[in-house]
Motif scaffolding. Structure first.
Motif, mmCIF file in Angstrom:
data_model
loop_
_atom_site.group_PDB
_atom_site.id
_atom_site.type_symbol
_atom_site.label_atom_id
_atom_site.label_comp_id
_atom_site.label_asym_id
_atom_site.label_seq_id
_atom_site.Cartn_x
_atom_site.Cartn_y
_atom_site.Cartn_z
ATOM 1 N N ALA A 146 8.187 -4.671 -10.814
ATOM 2 C CA ALA A 146 7.139 -5.504 -11.414
ATOM 3 C C ALA A 146 7.704 -6.391 -12.516
ATOM 4 O O ALA A 146 7.329 -7.566 -12.629
ATOM 5 C CB ALA A 146 6.021 -4.616 -11.957
ATOM 6 N N ASP A 147 8.599 -5.838 -13.320
ATOM 7 C CA ASP A 147 9.218 -6.625 -14.396
ATOM 8 C C ASP A 147 10.018 -7.795 -13.830
ATOM 9 O O ASP A 147 9.944 -8.924 -14.332
ATOM 10 C CB ASP A 147 10.119 -5.742 -15.255
ATOM 11 N N VAL A 148 10.798 -7.536 -12.780
ATOM 12 C CA VAL A 148 11.609 -8.595 -12.162
ATOM 13 C C VAL A 148 10.698 -9.646 -11.524
ATOM 14 O O VAL A 148 10.941 -10.855 -11.632
ATOM 15 C CB VAL A 148 12.585 -7.995 -11.133
ATOM 16 N N ALA A 149 9.642 -9.202 -10.850
ATOM 17 C CA ALA A 149 8.728 -10.138 -10.200
ATOM 18 C C ALA A 149 8.015 -11.036 -11.206
ATOM 19 O O ALA A 149 7.634 -12.162 -10.877
ATOM 20 C CB ALA A 149 7.696 -9.368 -9.373
ATOM 21 N N SER A 150 7.852 -10.553 -12.426
ATOM 22 C CA SER A 150 7.133 -11.302 -13.460
ATOM 23 C C SER A 150 8.020 -12.316 -14.177
ATOM 24 O O SER A 150 7.515 -13.140 -14.944
ATOM 25 C CB SER A 150 6.570 -10.332 -14.508
ATOM 26 N N ALA A 151 9.306 -12.251 -13.933
ATOM 27 C CA ALA A 151 10.259 -13.100 -14.646
ATOM 28 C C ALA A 151 10.842 -14.163 -13.714
ATOM 29 O O ALA A 151 10.485 -14.244 -12.539
ATOM 30 C CB ALA A 151 11.365 -12.228 -15.236
ATOM 31 N N ALA A 152 11.733 -14.967 -14.268
ATOM 32 C CA ALA A 152 12.392 -15.995 -13.463
ATOM 33 C C ALA A 152 13.317 -15.346 -12.440
ATOM 34 O O ALA A 152 13.840 -14.250 -12.668
ATOM 35 C CB ALA A 152 13.194 -16.925 -14.370
ATOM 36 N N PRO A 153 13.534 -15.994 -11.300
ATOM 37 C CA PRO A 153 14.425 -15.425 -10.287
ATOM 38 C C PRO A 153 15.816 -15.140 -10.849
ATOM 39 O O PRO A 153 16.378 -15.953 -11.596
ATOM 40 C CB PRO A 153 14.477 -16.513 -9.210
ATOM 41 N N LEU A 154 16.360 -13.993 -10.470
ATOM 42 C CA LEU A 154 17.698 -13.610 -10.933
ATOM 43 C C LEU A 154 18.782 -14.408 -10.223
ATOM 44 O O LEU A 154 19.862 -14.627 -10.778
ATOM 45 C CB LEU A 154 17.937 -12.119 -10.687
ATOM 46 N N GLY A 155 18.516 -14.778 -8.981
ATOM 47 C CA GLY A 155 19.570 -15.376 -8.167
ATOM 48 C C GLY A 155 20.709 -14.397 -7.956
ATOM 49 O O GLY A 155 21.860 -14.786 -7.745
ATOM 50 N N THR A 202 0.811 -1.214 0.000
ATOM 51 C CA THR A 202 0.000 0.000 0.000
ATOM 52 C C THR A 202 0.846 1.267 0.000
ATOM 53 O O THR A 202 0.307 2.369 0.014
ATOM 54 C CB THR A 202 -0.928 0.035 1.231
ATOM 55 N N GLY A 203 2.174 1.124 -0.008
ATOM 56 C CA GLY A 203 3.067 2.272 0.077
ATOM 57 C C GLY A 203 3.373 2.896 -1.276
ATOM 58 O O GLY A 203 2.766 2.539 -2.301
ATOM 59 N N LEU A 204 4.338 3.810 -1.284
ATOM 60 C CA LEU A 204 4.708 4.557 -2.488
ATOM 61 C C LEU A 204 5.057 3.636 -3.651
ATOM 62 O O LEU A 204 4.549 3.798 -4.769
ATOM 63 C CB LEU A 204 5.902 5.473 -2.169
ATOM 64 N N ILE A 205 5.927 2.677 -3.428
ATOM 65 C CA ILE A 205 6.323 1.752 -4.487
ATOM 66 C C ILE A 205 5.340 0.598 -4.588
ATOM 67 O O ILE A 205 4.907 0.206 -5.674
ATOM 68 C CB ILE A 205 7.743 1.202 -4.235
ATOM 69 N N GLY A 206 4.950 0.043 -3.441
ATOM 70 C CA GLY A 206 4.117 -1.147 -3.440
ATOM 71 C C GLY A 206 2.794 -0.969 -4.157
ATOM 72 O O GLY A 206 2.362 -1.847 -4.916
ATOM 73 N N SER A 207 2.134 0.163 -3.939
ATOM 74 C CA SER A 207 0.838 0.381 -4.589
ATOM 75 C C SER A 207 0.982 0.427 -6.102
ATOM 76 O O SER A 207 0.111 -0.075 -6.842
ATOM 77 C CB SER A 207 0.197 1.670 -4.078
ATOM 78 N N GLN A 208 2.088 0.982 -6.590
ATOM 79 C CA GLN A 208 2.309 1.044 -8.037
ATOM 80 C C GLN A 208 2.713 -0.315 -8.606
ATOM 81 O O GLN A 208 2.354 -0.655 -9.735
ATOM 82 C CB GLN A 208 3.380 2.085 -8.356
ATOM 83 N N VAL A 209 3.461 -1.096 -7.823
ATOM 84 C CA VAL A 209 3.810 -2.454 -8.256
ATOM 85 C C VAL A 209 2.532 -3.287 -8.402
ATOM 86 O O VAL A 209 2.355 -4.015 -9.393
ATOM 87 C CB VAL A 209 4.790 -3.115 -7.267
ATOM 88 N N VAL A 210 1.646 -3.188 -7.429
ATOM 89 C CA VAL A 210 0.381 -3.921 -7.494
ATOM 90 C C VAL A 210 -0.400 -3.532 -8.754
ATOM 91 O O VAL A 210 -0.906 -4.398 -9.491
ATOM 92 C CB VAL A 210 -0.458 -3.659 -6.232
ATOM 93 N N SER A 211 -0.495 -2.244 -9.015
ATOM 94 C CA SER A 211 -1.239 -1.777 -10.189
ATOM 95 C C SER A 211 -0.632 -2.297 -11.483
ATOM 96 O O SER A 211 -1.359 -2.748 -12.390
ATOM 97 C CB SER A 211 -1.273 -0.248 -10.209
ATOM 98 N N ARG A 212 0.691 -2.247 -11.581
ATOM 99 C CA ARG A 212 1.360 -2.691 -12.815
ATOM 100 C C ARG A 212 1.203 -4.197 -13.025
ATOM 101 O O ARG A 212 0.959 -4.648 -14.149
ATOM 102 C CB ARG A 212 2.834 -2.297 -12.787
ATOM 103 N N LEU A 213 1.345 -4.964 -11.964
ATOM 104 C CA LEU A 213 1.210 -6.413 -12.104
ATOM 105 C C LEU A 213 -0.213 -6.800 -12.482
ATOM 106 O O LEU A 213 -0.427 -7.656 -13.352
ATOM 107 C CB LEU A 213 1.615 -7.095 -10.801
ATOM 108 N N ASN A 214 -1.184 -6.168 -11.844
ATOM 109 C CA ASN A 214 -2.576 -6.481 -12.190
ATOM 110 C C ASN A 214 -2.902 -6.062 -13.618
ATOM 111 O O ASN A 214 -3.630 -6.767 -14.331
ATOM 112 C CB ASN A 214 -3.524 -5.812 -11.191
ATOM 113 N N ALA A 215 -2.357 -4.921 -14.049
ATOM 114 C CA ALA A 215 -2.582 -4.473 -15.423
ATOM 115 C C ALA A 215 -1.980 -5.438 -16.432
ATOM 116 O O ALA A 215 -2.454 -5.538 -17.572
ATOM 117 C CB ALA A 215 -2.006 -3.072 -15.619
ATOM 118 N N ALA A 216 -0.925 -6.148 -16.007
ATOM 119 C CA ALA A 216 -0.271 -7.115 -16.897
ATOM 120 C C ALA A 216 -0.933 -8.485 -16.865
ATOM 121 O O ALA A 216 -0.463 -9.421 -17.517
ATOM 122 C CB ALA A 216 1.203 -7.241 -16.519
ATOM 123 N N GLY A 217 -2.014 -8.615 -16.092
ATOM 124 C CA GLY A 217 -2.756 -9.865 -16.079
ATOM 125 C C GLY A 217 -2.457 -10.794 -14.926
ATOM 126 O O GLY A 217 -3.013 -11.893 -14.847
#
Length: 245
Positions: free
Chosen positions: A169-178, A9-24
């Motif tokens: 959001a891009d990193v979360a949507s992809a395979a782990p970087l390790g 719900t914070g500055l970054i988190g709220s935008q990450v949620v929006s971007r991920l949901n917009a991406a399906g």
């Protein structure tokens, strides 16, 4: 994918949620306001249950010597819960140069957060960002005194929060970087220069005085908070200031 965004719900988190949901994806925000307490552990198992990815964007309430305890306690609980739930990817947001400024309690705390994640059993990614444009006003307030603001000439590479959220959001949507992905703004400024640009654009008549020891960033040596080889965002600082009004 189902993504549990802790601190969603914070500055970054709220935008990450929006971007991920917009991406399906199905991104669910979790925070104290939704009943998830990363210190006591209340609500944590339920938050990560069924998630493919956990993104932890929670932050210590202070930047002082108490911050390591926050990250140690919260990460121990979150990583253990994610492992038990079979989460396949755990993402955190950290800071460019975090391992180069041992003088700062908060930077040591963020490095501890990284170390707990990398030593744990869950596949992971770490996104390290340069300083947020949204935080520059706060930085100015730390050393403001009457008609002057004292700032060191520490090199800073400001990045807009919206660009940080996109990268996370891009990193979360992809395979782990390790491993680590560095992101930064497209320009590097001396912090005192950045202060003058900011005050001028805001019509603020205060004077910026260059003081190598002023504020938290006075402890930073060299250009360790910048990375010209990072993944560079598009938003320039003056454009961001203009858009903010």
């Amino acid at each position: 994918m189902k993504v549990a965004v802790i601190g969603g719900t914070g500055l970054i988190g709220s935008q990450v949620v929006s971007r991920l949901n917009a991406a399906g994806h199905e991104a669910v925000p979790h925070a104290l306001s939704t009943g998830v307490d990363v210190i006591s552990g209340k609500g944590v198992p339920e938050a990560v249950a069924g998630a493919d990815v956990v993104v932890n964007l929670t932050n210590s309430p202070t930047f002082d010597e108490a911050s390591p305890d926050f990250f140690r306690t919260s990460m121990d609980k979150l990583v253990a819960a994610a492992d038990k739930a079979g989460v396949g990817h755990f993402v955190i947001l950290s800071i460019v140069g975090v391992d180069q400024v041992p003088e700062l309690d908060y930077y040591r705390a963020k490095l501890l957060q990284e170390e707990i994640l990398t030593a744990g059993p869950v596949p992971y990614s770490i996104v390290r960002a340069t300083q947020f444009m949204e935080f520059i006003d706060a930085v100015l307030s730390w050393t403001a005194d009457g008609d002057t603001v004292r700032l060191p000439a520490t090199p800073i590479q400001p990045i807009a929060a919206a660009d940080v959220a996109l990268a996370v959001a891009d990193v979360a949507s992809a395979a782990p970087l390790g491993g680590v992905r560095n992101i930064g703004g497209p320009e590097v400024f001396a912090l005192d220069e950045l202060g003058r640009i900011t005050l001028s654009r805001q019509g603020d008549g205060r004077t910026v005085v260059t003081d190598p020891a002023a504020g938290m960033f006075g402890a930073v040596k060299g250009d360790v908070l910048t990375d010209k080889g990072a993944h560079l965002a598009a938003t320039r600082y003056r454009d961001w200031l203009a858009a903010r009004g």
